[in-house]
Design an enzyme around this catalytic site. Structure first.
Site, PDB file in Angstrom:
ATOM      1  N   GLY A   1      -5.073  -1.838   4.513  1.00 10.68           N
ATOM      2  CA  GLY A   1      -4.309  -2.974   4.009  1.00 10.68           C
ATOM      3  C   GLY A   1      -5.003  -4.306   4.240  1.00 10.68           C
ATOM      4  NE  ARG A   2      -7.129  -4.125  10.420  1.00  9.96           N
ATOM      5  CZ  ARG A   2      -6.464  -3.040  10.732  1.00  9.96           C
ATOM      6  NH1 ARG A   2      -5.256  -2.834  10.225  1.00  9.96           N
ATOM      7  NH2 ARG A   2      -6.974  -2.132  11.547  1.00  9.96           N
TER       8      ARG A   2
ATOM      9  CD  GLU B   1       8.580  -6.500   6.845  1.00 14.73           C
ATOM     10  OE1 GLU B   1       8.219  -6.802   7.990  1.00 14.73           O
ATOM     11  OE2 GLU B   1       8.295  -5.407   6.299  1.00 14.73           O
TER      12      GLU B   1
ATOM     13  CD  GLU C   1      -2.588  -4.953  11.246  1.00 15.52           C
ATOM     14  OE1 GLU C   1      -1.444  -5.436  11.321  1.00 15.52           O
ATOM     15  OE2 GLU C   1      -3.136  -4.670  10.164  1.00 15.52           O
TER      16      GLU C   1
ATOM     17  CE  LYS D   1      -3.676   2.425   2.448  1.00 23.29           C
ATOM     18  NZ  LYS D   1      -4.659   2.405   3.563  1.00 23.29           N
TER      19      LYS D   1
END
Length: 541
Positions: A262-263, A209, A348, A203
């Site tokens: 994001g989720r 990572e 989260e 995003k």
């Protein structure tokens, strides 16, 4: 659009103007006390069948606490927490994510006709993804895809591709998320670079990572003698400029927007790997199933509204009956990635210790979410669920019909699922066991002793969610069911389920430690343990 501002109460200092003080700490409200008291008096023995139908799914809440009084108390609690206004704010693109001052409009991404304010952008990007997949299919150039992303950019596509592509995919799919170098090594191992596409999904497009793994993949392409490795790279991001600066061609950058968390982003262009693996029709079916659940959430009466009632059940389990965790038990081996997907969604979103006004919450919030597919779980942790002193509510998830040619396997799977649920509910008291054992044991004292070891307390709650079959549509509906459940719980707890500041803080600390490991002088003071290991690794790396 309802206002977030109360006319009666001044806003909290420092909070946005649309937040008011009207929302009292949950534990202090009469509505919560009435709900808790009604839950304690409710039937917990499955005396009444209670199955809700939603977007093709059946949600059986029969073994959860239930009574007409509890149902009415739940509706009163929702009214007291201004649920109707918050739901409208969510679905109409108002400011639902208060700490980041933006919408959480993932429902717009899957609507057949998105809301007018964003319809042009959403439909255009949806069409771009599908046109790109058609172009790639026609080219026949790539037979492997390495998808690089983490968190919400990874779990959704990985779950869907694994669940719906269990019998094969159009292309070999590798998902790389972890910064551990073994992950990218395994992701690239054995592939032909000339026939591999690399999809980089982030995003922000500054995720450590993801960017480091992407650079590894680019080196792999260059070392294979590919003159222009960027021809093999696609980006999916809300930060198109960062992707361009990295070197990705604009026509190979697919976008979504900051109002899609994001989720919650699998419904956006983040779903590109799904279309590459399974075809655009799979992605379309996923969106349609989620949109059907959105319609149910928006329109169904609250007493028959599956996400709402699932949320209220969870609140009773967490805050009235004291269960600190929730077990997810999908009785379908294809749903192996559902548990981590829901872990991120729930933990989260609901792992918060302050309310919307920045004040400490008055009751515990999100439970620990854990589990694995059945029947494997029966041979792993069900002993704890049955006889451990704490126990946990279980969400059993199963398909009415299987897609394999082994009917006896499915009968056994269904039998195990229903049996485990019944055992958790009914239990088996030591007195019954003692009578049974007395017929086998010559020593009455041994029979009594053994009976206490074999006794099951019972009375442990569970929910059974039945999908007609595992299709893109039913999977989309299932994921949206949990999304809306989480939202409702966030509203009642008075927290923001759309931010994740704890994660962000860890990223900041990791950046500083990485710089120290690379040789930079420490900035600030570290605890003795961290300082010791930073120094130990500095000498070794």
């Amino acid at each position: 659009m309802p206002s977030c501002r109360s006319k009666e109460e001044p806003r909290v200092k420092g909070a946005p103007a649309y937040l008011s003080q009207a929302l009292a700490p949950l534990a202090d409200t009469a509505a919560w006390k009435a709900f808790a008291e009604a839950a304690l008096r409710a039937d917990r023995g499955a005396g009444t069948l209670r199955v809700l139908e939603a977007a093709g799914l059946a949600v059986d809440l029969s073994t959860q606490a239930q009574s007409p009084e509890l149902l009415e108390a739940g509706l009163a609690l929702l009214a007291e927490r201004d649920f109707g206004a918050w739901r409208e704010r969510l679905l109409e693109g108002g400011i639902a994510n208060c700490t980041e001052n933006r919408a959480a409009w993932h429902t717009a991404l899957r609507a057949e006709e998105p809301p007018g304010r964003v319809a042009g952008r959403v439909l255009a990007e949806r069409d771009r993804v599908r046109a790109f997949v058609r172009h790639i299919d026609a080219q026949g150039r790539y037979d492997s895809v390495v998808h690089i992303g983490i968190g919400g950019s990874d779990w959704g596509p990985k779950l869907v591709v694994s669940a719906l592509g269990y019998a094969g995919t159009r292309r070999q799919m590798r998902f790389v998320s972890n910064i551990d170098g073994h992950a990218i090594e395994a992701g690239l191992l054995g592939l032909d670079p000339r026939r591999t596409m690399v999809v980089v999904s982030s995003k922000s497009f500054n995720t450590t990572e993801t960017l480091n793994n992407a650079q590894c993949a680019l080196r792999w392409l260059r070392e294979a003698g590919i003159a222009d490795p960027w021809e093999h790279v696609v980006a999916v991001t809300a930060n198109a400029e960062a992707a361009k600066r990295m070197g990705v061609a604009p026509e190979r950058i697919f976008t979504f927007w900051d109002w899609a968390g994001g989720r919650y982003s699998v419904w956006s262009a983040i779903g590109l790997p799904i279309a590459l693996a399974l075809g655009a029709e799979a992605l379309d079916g996923l969106l349609q199933g989620a949109a059907a659940m959105d319609a149910h959430f928006a329109q169904a009466p609250l007493e028959r509204n599956a996400p709402v009632q699932l949320a209220l059940t969870g609140l009773a389990n967490r805050n009235v009956f004291g269960y600190a965790s929730l077990n997810i038990a999908p009785y379908d081996a294809r749903l192996v990635h559902l548990v981590p997907y829901l872990q991120q969604l729930e933990m989260e979103s609901l792992g918060k210790s302050v309310d919307l006004h920045g004040q400490p919450v008055s009751v515990p919030t999100g439970p620990v979410v854990w589990g694995m597919p059945g029947t494997d779980g029966q041979h792993t942790f069900f002993q704890w669920l049955h006889q451990g002193p704490e126990g946990a509510p279980v969400d059993f998830i199963i398909c009415r019909e299987a897609d394999h040619p082994y009917p006896e396997h499915h009968r056994l799977l269904v039998a195990n699922c229903l049996a485990q649920r019944e055992a958790l509910l009914r239990g088996k008291p030591a007195s019954t066991l003692e009578t049974e054992l007395a017929a086998k044991e010559s020593d009455p004292e041994r029979a009594a002793w053994l009976a206490r070891h074999k006794a099951h307390p019972g009375g442990r709650p569970s929910t059974l969610i039945v999908l007609p079959r595992l299709t893109a549509h039913s999977l989309g509906a299932l994921l949206a069911l949990y999304e809306h459940k989480v939202f409702v719980q966030g509203v009642v707890w008075g927290i923001n389920p759309f931010d994740q500041w704890g994660v962000e803080y860890g990223k900041v600390l990791a950046t500083g430690i990485a710089e120290e490991l690379a040789g930079k002088a420490p900035v600030g003071q570290r605890d003795p343990s961290t300082a010791h290991w930073v120094e130990a690794w500095r000498a070794a790396l």
